[in-house]
Scaffold this motif. Sequence first.
Motif, short mmCIF file in Angstrom:
data_model
loop_
_atom_site.label_atom_id
_atom_site.label_comp_id
_atom_site.label_asym_id
_atom_site.label_seq_id
_atom_site.Cartn_x
_atom_site.Cartn_y
_atom_site.Cartn_z
N UNK A 1 0.53 12.66 -1.26
CA UNK A 1 -0.69 12.78 -2.06
C UNK A 1 -0.95 14.23 -2.46
N UNK A 2 -0.51 15.16 -1.63
CA UNK A 2 -0.73 16.57 -1.94
C UNK A 2 0.35 17.15 -2.85
N UNK A 3 1.26 16.31 -3.30
CA UNK A 3 2.31 16.77 -4.19
C UNK A 3 3.50 17.37 -3.47
N UNK A 4 3.50 17.28 -2.13
CA UNK A 4 4.62 17.82 -1.36
C UNK A 4 5.65 16.73 -1.12
N UNK B 1 14.02 20.63 -2.68
CA UNK B 1 12.66 20.98 -2.28
C UNK B 1 12.43 20.72 -0.79
N UNK B 2 13.11 19.72 -0.25
CA UNK B 2 12.91 19.34 1.14
C UNK B 2 13.68 20.23 2.11
N UNK B 3 14.88 20.65 1.72
CA UNK B 3 15.73 21.42 2.64
C UNK B 3 15.03 22.64 3.24
N UNK B 4 14.31 23.44 2.46
CA UNK B 4 13.64 24.61 3.07
C UNK B 4 12.55 24.23 4.06
#
Length: 294
Positions: A3-6, A46-49
């Motif tokens: 929901x927060x765009x993450x 985007x997820x790896x970091x």
Amino acid sequence: MTEQGKPRITQAMIKAYDDYTHLTLDRRGFMEKLTKLAGTGAAAAAIAPLLAANSARAAIVPADDARIAASDITFPGASGDLTGYLVMPADASEALPAVVVIHENRGLNDHTRDVARRLALDGFVALAVDFLSPLGGTPDNEDTAREMIGQLDATQTTSNAIIARTFLASHEKTNGNVGAVGFCWGGGLVNQMAVKDAALGAGVAYYGRQADAADVPGITAPLMLHYAGLDERINAGIDAYRAALEAAGKTFELHMYEGVNHAFNNDTSAARYDKAAADLAWSRTVAFFREHLS
């Protein structure tokens, strides 16, 4: 996406990262697997970091905190000099208990230095050792550091840990009572120290590989063992270790933190850090050291 765009991080993604950092999966294989789990290459990127440690995250205790006195030191090791980060309360007027701080498989990085500073604020002399010193020291690249960890001689590494404990025991600012705390790879080394070092005052292992059951009778130090409920790889060895410790009449505490991941104490890893579990484990750790090292 959340929901927060993450990006949404699943347990399967965290397990893939754990396989990459601790087992045989290489970075290319990890990214391929993460892409399949995330759905797209962009999502995986985007997820790896978020899964990895981020050295840019703010330290809990700043390096220039006026309440501590810190310095980089060099001292003789088993086969050459060792480097480390020595920290103590700035206003200490009496001899203090001491703790060897043992890093994860990333080497002596900013996060481990921060852990040492936290111990100093809690009233200990802390020495975070760079166990990659025999190979030239911890590099900036974490992948390289993990590869170097695998090249270390296990017997020599345990000897260096004992030498660090001895160094602290004879330091003018300590009371001679020295414990050790380690995380991940360092947790495993704490268990090995307990087997080999009869003078170890106390050992705290965070999600570390257990000592062999056959070696448990040689343990004299009281132990505190912290485990993450979702850490299937490390937790597979708990039952045998606990049974051996109980059978040998050893003093130990075992704490399981349900619903959290391996490396839950590392606040530089956004996806795996769990503040509630980390705070509880830390309070238990400090109380344990105060009880056994004062």
